[in-house]
Design an enzyme around this catalytic site. Structure first.
Site, short mmCIF file in Angstrom:
data_model
loop_
_atom_site.label_atom_id
_atom_site.label_comp_id
_atom_site.label_asym_id
_atom_site.label_seq_id
_atom_site.Cartn_x
_atom_site.Cartn_y
_atom_site.Cartn_z
N GLU A 128 75.79 44.05 77.78
CA GLU A 128 75.79 44.60 76.43
C GLU A 128 74.85 43.71 75.62
OE1 GLU A 128 78.48 45.38 72.47
OE2 GLU A 128 78.74 43.62 73.74
N ASP A 132 80.17 41.24 77.93
CA ASP A 132 80.26 41.49 76.50
C ASP A 132 79.41 40.49 75.71
OD1 ASP A 132 81.67 42.82 74.19
OD2 ASP A 132 82.34 40.76 73.87
#
Length: 870
Positions: A592, A539
């Protein structure tokens, strides 16, 4: 060891309000009062205990005196050159009395009834030695057995670095000194073999005694509290449980199995069962363990510092699975803080925050899956992902209950993988798991760590890979967790501007500190090795890579080269990826990353034009494709001609990285609406737009990811409070067929996709794709070919206008004798209008779109059509 509370069980399945955890301040004050009263009151023992002690004392006294007489008599006889007789016996008796008197001394340990008299304020009788005393042994007391004032003060204040050097049993001139620190105890007795010797009460919970022994014997402690007596091992008689190699690797920041040495581990040490506690707190002045096993009072459980590594350790015997605990840390300024274990492998159910001692007994049944997982790399294999927020997918289900439903559902829809939003423990459910406090613990909301293993195992047995969102960028500021863990910035950067994350109110990790990198790299390995996770979606990578991320000028400092790249974060990501791919066959990492950083999915040892080696990820989310394509779809069809390039631009950079096309949770929350609600038009047109968009997405180069609820056109945006609107699929609901039709399409897209290598083999190869027409803006048409390794094509045509186009000409190769339709998103069973091409379509020899042949198709309204060679 303080007796266990009878009313505060540590069973983790009980509701938090039914479990006693950390006592409030009044409870601590009450305990202190009891302690003060205990000092004034005479020692109390149960009748049975008193009888046992008295009997043992009588036996010990007789045994010691007889042994001393015998030894003294023999020595006297040898010295005189005569056999011992009556006079020799009298001399021996005198020698024995003298020896016993010396052994007792001023602070000699009291035994049996003598101790009881002393407790009552009477003169204590001399204590006999607990074993035969050889006459040649020097019985002069060279040291005081009591803890000296300096050590005493540090132990009381919780600032002692080496409690084992003071407490426990230690050989000294004159014998073996025994020292115990047992706050609130009325008496402490050393039990060795058949002997019991009560230690002197030195006040403030300290007990000591010097026994005339040659070496430290095997012993236990008999600890008397008000109303109870407990026999236990002495925690301070054990050697360290961590070896020099482990400490060296921790100090170097290269311990790849950090979770095996830090944290709380039930184990057998020196033949005794118990739990080893270890924690990294280099700035702490002292660390103690507090938990349910000591009424949350860690005073009597100080840990020892192991050299310069900053690691503190204590083996606590006779406690294990299920006990709650935290670390009481004395900060550099002398204040104290109670912290959860950073490497706790199990936690209480939030909002409770204690760590839980645990060990795994799970037996895996996914060997076949693991063996073939590495056969084909992810970018060369079919890879369609169903993203799931476990707590809300079916609210109220546990890990084991989810294991009965989720694998079957995902397998039926044909997805190859699930991606679990963060399952690591987090205090606030509204963060969806992205503000982690327990990096090594699956959230206790849904069950135990072994229950989570059971879910992963069930998915593997169903042929489904498991990805997990992993959050190494930042952590929350909760005062019981990582923030200023030992009183100073430790896991976060010491520069406040570098530490504070500007968007989320959290703290960023200090990627330049080797121990912090070790904590995170080992954490990535932990999930993949201990829980058989097949991949990590990392993330917020962009926020890690740039020093100026969401910061204004003056709020950040350039790197050593004057640039804005976070060189520490780059080194960390490279190390994490290189280590993970080296140790875990078949694993995949997914970034990401929303910028144009060069080489996200390039190997770490291959330097790019920017001068950096690649970051080493296996795949990267294509945030540009997601944003552009959704922007195009949100326009009314009549205006789409002006935005045609938003659908074709992705092919300009499609092979710069190994991409995933994500329609994730981020696109269906916070007022963005669900996927179907982003589409223009009435309800029929919205569903048609959605179906055609999904067909385009599954055919486009790159892997696919779809968030739960979007597979059946949920109208409302997602909420973690109630999850997907499953009632839309209830047969009694009037519009159920509309939603079921979209779900049936997703199933068919996945089925054809998995069995058509052209749709995935060349995702990262330019030779796997060719535009047929990318400039038909007036018609809102996109047509392209996908190829497999043998050159076998699949033709995809997307028509984003609400009209039917008959005899629409599409250029095709001339080596395919006929094409047949394998997917048509306008089919009636999906809820479409039923405009299809049911018969094989034969090419005409006329060239078109730069190809030597062409076919004529009927293009349905707002639909995507796939055709394969017949």
């Amino acid at each position: 060891m303080t007796p266990r509370p009878t009313s505060s069980g540590s069973h983790p399945e009980q509701p938090a309000e039914q479990r006693r955890t950390e006592p409030p301040a009044p409870a601590r004050k009450e305990a202190a009062v009891k302690k003060a009263r205990a000092k004034k009151a005479p020692a109390k023992k149960t009748a049975a205990a008193a009888k046992v002690t008295a009997a043992k004392a009588a036996t010990e006294k007789t045994t010691v005196r007889k042994a001393a007489k015998k030894a003294a008599g023999k020595t006297a006889g040898k010295a005189a050159g005569k056999p011992t007789g009556k006079s020799a016996g009298k001399s021996a008796e005198k020698a024995a009395d003298k020896a016993a008197g010396k052994a007792a001394g001023k602070k000699a340990p009291a035994v049996g009834k003598g101790a009881a008299r002393k407790k009552a304020g009477q003169a204590a009788a001399p204590s006999p030695a607990p074993s035969p005393v050889p006459p040649e042994m020097d019985l002069e007391i060279a040291v005081s057995p009591a803890v000296d004032s300096g050590d005493r003060e540090r132990l009381l204040d919780g600032t002692h670095h080496a409690p084992h050097s003071v407490l426990g049993a230690h050989p000294v001139p004159g014998g073996v000194v025994f020292r115990a620190f047992r706050p609130y105890a009325l008496a402490v007795t050393v039990v060795s073999g058949g002997l019991t010797v009560e230690l002197h009460d030195d006040g403030d919970g300290f007990f000591s005694g010097l026994l005339p022994l040659r070496e430290v014997p095997a012993y236990r402690l008999l600890v008397t509290y008000e109303g109870t007596v407990q026999e236990t091992e002495d925690a301070y008689r054990f050697l360290p449980t961590i070896g020099e190699l482990d400490l060296h690797l921790i100090g170097e920041g290269r311990h790849e199995e950090l979770w095996t040495v830090l944290g709380a581990h039930p184990m057998t040490h020196q033949g005794v069962t118990g739990t080893r506690f270890t924690v990294w707190a280099p700035d702490a002045r002292g660390v103690r363990v507090a938990g349910t096993f000591n009424f949350w009072d860690g005073t009597g459980f100080p840990m020892r510092s192991l050299g310069s590594t900053g690691v503190w350790e204590l083996f606590v015997p006779e406690i294990g699975e299920g006990e709650l605990y935290k670390f009481e840390i004395t900060r550099p300024d002398g204040s104290k803080t109670l912290r959860a274990d950073p490497l706790a492998r199990r936690t209480e159910v939030p909002p409770a925050t204690s760590s839980v001692i645990t060990s795994s007994a799970y037996e895996w049944d996914d060997a076949e899956w693991l063996e073939r997982r590495a056969d084909v790399p992810a970018h060369r294999a079919p890879f369609s992902v169903y993203e799931v927020h476990l707590p809300s997918w079916r609210p109220g289900l546990t890990y084991r209950q989810l294991a009965d439903q989720l694998p079957a559902y995902v397998k039926d829809l044909g997805f190859t993988h699930v991606e679990l939003m963060p399952v690591a423990e987090h205090p606030f459910g509204g963060s969806w798991g992205y503000q982690v406090t327990g990096f090594y613990a699956p959230t206790a909301r849904l069950g135990t760590p072994d229950d989570f293993r059971y879910l992963v195992d069930a998915l593997h047995r169903a042929g489904i890979g498991v990805l997990m969102d992993w959050v190494p960028a930042h952590f929350p500021r909760d005062e019981w967790a990582l923030a200023e863990f030992d009183g100073r910035p430790l896991y976060e950067h010491e520069d406040p501007l570098r530490a504070a994350h500007p968007d989320w109110g959290t703290l960023e990790f200090d990627f330049g500190r080797r121990e912090v990198r070790n904590f995170l790299v080992a954490n990535a390995l932990y999930w993949c090795e201990e829980f058989h996770i097949d991949g990590l979606r990392v993330d917020a990578v962009a926020s890690m890579l740039y020093l100026d991320y969401s910061r204004e000028p003056g709020q950040w400092t350039p790197n050593e080269h004057g640039g804005r790249e976070n060189l520490d974060a780059v080194a960390f990501l490279q190390e994490m990826n290189a280590t993970l791919y080296r140790r875990v066959p078949g694993v995949v990492t997914v970034a990401e990353e929303s910028t144009a950083w060069d080489g996200v999915t390039r190997a770490t040892h291959h330097e790019g034009p920017s001068g950096f080696g690649g970051l080493g990820f296996g795949l990267k989310w294509n945030m540009g494709w997601m944003h552009d394509s959704l922007t195009y779809m949100s326009h009314e069809p009549v205006h789409r001609r002006y935005h045609h390039g938003e659908m074709t631009f992705s092919m300009v950079y499609a092979y710069s990285e190994n991409y995933v096309l994500p329609i994730s949770h981020d696109e269906v929350v916070h007022g963005k609406g669900s996927l179907v609600s982003k589409m223009p038009g009435d309800w029929w047109q919205q569903r048609a737009h959605l179906r055609s968009y999904l067909g385009f997405m599954w055919a486009h180069p790159g892997k696919q990811l779809l968030f739960m609820g979007q597979e059946f056109a949920q109208g409302a945006e997602w909420s973690e409070a109630h999850g997907p609107d499953w009632w839309l699929l209830d047969p009694h609901y009037g519009a159920e067929a509309d939603h079921r039709g979209v779900r049936d399409l997703v199933r068919d897209l996945n089925t054809v996709y998995r069995h058509t290598p052209a749709l995935w083999w060349g995702d990262t190869e330019p030779s796997g794709f060719r535009w047929v027409t990318g400039d038909a803006a007036e018609d809102n048409v996109f047509a392209f070919l996908r190829y497999d390794s043998d050159g076998t094509p699949l033709l995809a045509v997307s028509h984003f206008a609400p009209v039917v186009r008959h005899d629409y000409r599409i250029g095709v190769p001339d080596d395919v004798p006929a094409w047949h339709e394998v997917v048509n998103t306008d089919a009636g069973r999906y809820g479409g209008s039923g405009v299809t091409n049911p018969d094989p379509v034969k090419p005409e020899p006329q060239g078109w779109h730069g190809f030597p042949a062409r076919i004529r198709l009927t293009l349905p309204p707002l639909a995507t059509v796939w055709l394969r060679p017949a």
